[in-house]
Design a protein around this motif. Structure first.
Motif, mmCIF file in Angstrom:
data_model
loop_
_atom_site.group_PDB
_atom_site.id
_atom_site.type_symbol
_atom_site.label_atom_id
_atom_site.label_comp_id
_atom_site.label_asym_id
_atom_site.label_seq_id
_atom_site.Cartn_x
_atom_site.Cartn_y
_atom_site.Cartn_z
ATOM 1 N N GLU A 179 0.830 -1.209 0.000
ATOM 2 C CA GLU A 179 0.000 0.000 0.000
ATOM 3 C C GLU A 179 0.862 1.257 0.000
ATOM 4 O O GLU A 179 0.572 2.218 -0.716
ATOM 5 C CB GLU A 179 -0.934 0.021 1.216
ATOM 6 C CG GLU A 179 -2.109 -0.902 1.096
ATOM 7 C CD GLU A 179 -2.979 -0.932 2.351
ATOM 8 O OE1 GLU A 179 -2.604 -0.307 3.378
ATOM 9 O OE2 GLU A 179 -4.031 -1.595 2.306
ATOM 10 N N ALA A 180 1.925 1.269 0.784
ATOM 11 C CA ALA A 180 2.810 2.431 0.859
ATOM 12 C C ALA A 180 3.457 2.721 -0.492
ATOM 13 O O ALA A 180 3.534 3.882 -0.912
ATOM 14 C CB ALA A 180 3.879 2.215 1.929
ATOM 15 N N LEU B 264 2.288 1.781 -3.466
ATOM 16 C CA LEU B 264 1.245 2.196 -4.404
ATOM 17 C C LEU B 264 0.793 3.630 -4.145
ATOM 18 O O LEU B 264 0.489 4.378 -5.076
ATOM 19 C CB LEU B 264 0.043 1.252 -4.318
ATOM 20 C CG LEU B 264 0.215 -0.137 -4.925
ATOM 21 C CD1 LEU B 264 -0.956 -1.035 -4.550
ATOM 22 C CD2 LEU B 264 0.356 -0.045 -6.438
ATOM 23 N N ARG B 265 0.743 4.023 -2.882
ATOM 24 C CA ARG B 265 0.311 5.370 -2.508
ATOM 25 C C ARG B 265 1.296 6.429 -2.993
ATOM 26 O O ARG B 265 0.927 7.578 -3.188
ATOM 27 C CB ARG B 265 0.166 5.439 -0.984
ATOM 28 C CG ARG B 265 -0.593 6.647 -0.496
ATOM 29 C CD ARG B 265 -0.830 6.620 1.011
ATOM 30 N NE ARG B 265 -1.752 5.550 1.382
ATOM 31 C CZ ARG B 265 -1.428 4.500 2.120
ATOM 32 N NH1 ARG B 265 -0.193 4.356 2.583
ATOM 33 N NH2 ARG B 265 -2.317 3.570 2.405
ATOM 34 N N ALA B 266 2.541 6.057 -3.208
ATOM 35 C CA ALA B 266 3.582 7.004 -3.627
ATOM 36 C C ALA B 266 3.472 7.314 -5.118
ATOM 37 O O ALA B 266 4.431 7.147 -5.873
ATOM 38 C CB ALA B 266 4.951 6.452 -3.286
ATOM 39 N N ARG C 115 -4.479 6.302 -5.691
ATOM 40 C CA ARG C 115 -4.842 7.329 -4.723
ATOM 41 C C ARG C 115 -5.045 6.769 -3.311
ATOM 42 O O ARG C 115 -4.416 7.205 -2.365
ATOM 43 C CB ARG C 115 -6.100 8.055 -5.198
ATOM 44 C CG ARG C 115 -6.293 9.363 -4.490
ATOM 45 C CD ARG C 115 -7.367 10.184 -5.108
ATOM 46 N NE ARG C 115 -6.898 10.656 -6.414
ATOM 47 C CZ ARG C 115 -7.671 11.155 -7.336
ATOM 48 N NH1 ARG C 115 -8.965 11.249 -7.133
ATOM 49 N NH2 ARG C 115 -7.192 11.555 -8.484
ATOM 50 N N GLU C 116 -5.956 5.855 -3.118
ATOM 51 C CA GLU C 116 -6.194 5.241 -1.806
ATOM 52 C C GLU C 116 -6.186 3.724 -1.958
ATOM 53 O O GLU C 116 -7.234 3.098 -2.028
ATOM 54 C CB GLU C 116 -7.535 5.699 -1.235
ATOM 55 C CG GLU C 116 -7.555 7.143 -0.824
ATOM 56 C CD GLU C 116 -8.876 7.525 -0.186
ATOM 57 O OE1 GLU C 116 -9.470 6.681 0.521
ATOM 58 O OE2 GLU C 116 -9.301 8.662 -0.408
ATOM 59 N N PRO C 117 -4.990 3.121 -1.982
ATOM 60 C CA PRO C 117 -4.923 1.679 -2.216
ATOM 61 C C PRO C 117 -5.418 0.868 -1.016
ATOM 62 O O PRO C 117 -5.155 1.212 0.132
ATOM 63 C CB PRO C 117 -3.439 1.433 -2.459
ATOM 64 C CG PRO C 117 -2.758 2.536 -1.732
ATOM 65 C CD PRO C 117 -3.684 3.727 -1.807
ATOM 66 N N LYS C 118 -6.144 -0.179 -1.310
ATOM 67 C CA LYS C 118 -6.581 -1.157 -0.314
ATOM 68 C C LYS C 118 -6.058 -2.508 -0.786
ATOM 69 O O LYS C 118 -6.441 -2.986 -1.859
ATOM 70 C CB LYS C 118 -8.105 -1.207 -0.183
ATOM 71 C CG LYS C 118 -8.717 0.097 0.252
ATOM 72 C CD LYS C 118 -8.385 0.383 1.699
ATOM 73 C CE LYS C 118 -9.086 1.655 2.122
ATOM 74 N NZ LYS C 118 -8.390 2.352 3.155
#
Length: 184
Positions: free
Chosen positions: A88-89, A91-93, A97-100
């Motif tokens: 998630e970290a 992907l968020r970079a 936008r808001e990965p789950k």
């Protein structure tokens, strides 16, 4: 020279940290510790809303998985929840936008069994397996086998631990079991 003294001399000759710790009762072979991922595990990773990223990934020898967009992600030594957080970290970079992310073990790494069994080797891990189950998977004991205990080697976060365990002791993926020869 007796065997204990010879072993002590052998250990003293090795560089510090080069040998595994040995316990007669194996206190560091705890089963209450959470399962940590390692090379050989296959993970089912689901990124919600991103079907092209959801797939099964195998952890390589360096403890990483290679995912599209974000490249290699180090997950070796993490729990499944820790691996989800690491993905998630990344992907968020700048990618989502808001990965789950959900991570679960699809296939566990194998266990190994050696010594006085019919077929030594590497076998797929079965949930709930004990040393006795592992012996059955390996074709059973040979006539010379010690049938009440085994030597178990396990990699833990604190290092490699070797200990004698009862035949009913639960095993984990990646364990190496040695069935010793009995003395009549």
């Amino acid at each position: 020279m007796n065997r204990r003294r010879a072993l002590g001399l052998l250990v003293a000759a090795l560089p510090l940290g080069a040998c595994a710790r040995r316990y007669s009762v194996a206190p560091d072979l705890r089963l209450s510790e959470p399962y940590v991922l390692a090379a050989g595990d296959k993970l089912r990773i689901i990124v919600f809303g991103q079907d092209s990223l959801s797939n099964i990934y195998q952890i390589d020898g360096s403890g990483r998985i290679a995912m599209p967009l974000i490249g290699p992600v180090p997950v070796g030594g993490l729990t499944t929840a820790g691996a989800a957080g690491a993905i998630e970290a990344k992907l968020r970079a700048g990618f989502v936008r808001e990965p789950k992310v959900t991570v679960e073990v699809d296939t566990y790494r194998p266990f190994f069994i050696l010594g006085e069994v019919t077929n030594s080797g590497q076998f797929p891990f079965v949930n709930g397996a004990t040393v006795q189950t592992a012996v059955a998977i390996a074709g059973g004991f040979t006539p010379r086998a010690a049938r009440d205990f085994a030597e178990l080697t396990r990699r833990t976060p604190r290092g490699i631990v070797v200990g004698d365990v009862p035949i009913t002791y639960p095993i984990r993926p990646g364990d190496t079991i040695v069935i010793k020869e009995r003395w009549f």
